[in-house]
Design an enzyme around this catalytic site. Structure first.
Site, mmCIF file in Angstrom:
data_model
loop_
_atom_site.group_PDB
_atom_site.id
_atom_site.type_symbol
_atom_site.label_atom_id
_atom_site.label_comp_id
_atom_site.label_asym_id
_atom_site.label_seq_id
_atom_site.Cartn_x
_atom_site.Cartn_y
_atom_site.Cartn_z
ATOM 1 N N CYS A 199 41.177 44.090 42.071
ATOM 2 C CA CYS A 199 40.483 43.063 42.565
ATOM 3 C C CYS A 199 39.086 43.327 41.879
ATOM 4 O O CYS A 199 38.501 44.350 42.280
ATOM 5 C CB CYS A 199 40.542 43.383 44.213
ATOM 6 S SG CYS A 199 39.178 42.367 44.791
ATOM 7 N N CYS B 90 35.973 43.116 44.787
ATOM 8 C CA CYS B 90 35.824 43.803 45.862
ATOM 9 C C CYS B 90 37.239 44.818 46.309
ATOM 10 O O CYS B 90 37.466 45.771 45.113
ATOM 11 C CB CYS B 90 35.558 43.322 47.338
ATOM 12 S SG CYS B 90 36.619 41.890 47.572
ATOM 13 N N SER B 91 38.011 44.534 47.293
ATOM 14 C CA SER B 91 39.318 45.402 47.310
ATOM 15 C C SER B 91 40.449 44.772 47.908
ATOM 16 O O SER B 91 41.140 45.101 48.764
ATOM 17 C CB SER B 91 38.823 46.601 48.410
ATOM 18 O OG SER B 91 38.159 45.814 49.717
ATOM 19 N N CYS B 92 40.491 43.283 47.543
ATOM 20 C CA CYS B 92 41.523 42.444 48.118
ATOM 21 C C CYS B 92 43.049 43.215 48.097
ATOM 22 O O CYS B 92 43.134 43.740 46.753
ATOM 23 C CB CYS B 92 41.494 41.176 47.741
ATOM 24 S SG CYS B 92 39.909 40.143 48.105
HETATM 25 FE FE FE Z 1 38.518 41.717 47.051
#
Ligand code: FE
Length: 213
Positions: A110, A113-115
């Site tokens: 991602c 971010c951190s999906c």
């Molecule tokens: Fe994300």
């Protein structure tokens, strides 16, 4: 690590302090209770874990119809399995699978971010959120994979999938050699979270582990 992405050594404690302050404020405002955060974390530590992803991968390895459906419509395929309630919630509706094949290796990141596909892989590992990993994996995936010990020959294409709020990817790794006739349960044990992100491959079983299969 480049200076561009350098961050303070106390980043984890600083993050923890911010989270505690935010949680305290939300409790004070009556938006959540003092058990809400623990309940959510517990859910993702006990129900929505990589064990779900392991079972999905093992099924795809033994059932090509399931694998085809998984590639086309992952939530529909996942709904066929007897997994914990809630697989279609908590971002499960956006899950999509990409299947490795000879000559194609998939890698999930991602960049923003951190999906992450929580219901099948649980909460994202710390390194997945690391700005250096996110930037380098997008820019030079082959070099990053080499450093991580993923052997790719020059003819193998690397496909990088950028997870987002709309698509949360996970990888169905190649089934390793030496597992003919194995049960789904036994196959599932070979599958790692890292392999389902694409930063590792599923290693063939050792002779000792394979004996008695
Ligand atoms: Fe994300």
């Amino acid at each position: 690590m480049t200076d561009q992405f350098a961050y303070p050594a106390d980043r984890e404690s600083a993050s923890a302090a911010k989270v505690q302050a935010l949680e305290a404020l939300l409790i004070e405002k009556g938006i959540i209770t003092d058990t809400t955060v623990d309940k959510v974390l517990g859910y993702f530590e006990s129900e929505m874990t990589p064990l779900n992803g392991q079972k999905i991968v093992a099924r795809a390895w033994v059932d090509t119809d399931f694998a085809d459906l998984l590639a086309k419509d992952a939530p529909a395929a996942i709904a066929q399995l007897d997994l914990a309630d809630g697989m279609s919630g908590a971002e499960g509706e956006h899950i999509a699978a990409v299947l490795n094949e000879p000559g194609v290796h998939n890698l999930v990141i991602c960049t923003l971010c951190s999906c992450f596909p929580w219901p099948v892989l649980g909460l994202p590992p710390y390194w997945y959120k690391d700005p250096v990993f996110r930037a380098r994996a997008a820019r030079e995936p082959r070099a990053v994979l080499t450093e991580l010990g993923v052997p790719l020959d020059d003819d193998t294409e690397v496909r990088v999938w950028d997870s987002s709020g709309h698509s949360r990817w996970f990888v169905v790794p190649n089934r390793p050699e030496g597992t003919d006739g194995w049960s789904e349960e036994k196959l599932a044990e070979l599958v790692t979270t890292e392999a389902m992100i694409g930063v590792a491959v599923v290693e063939p079983p050792t002779v000792a582990a394979g004996a008695g299969a």
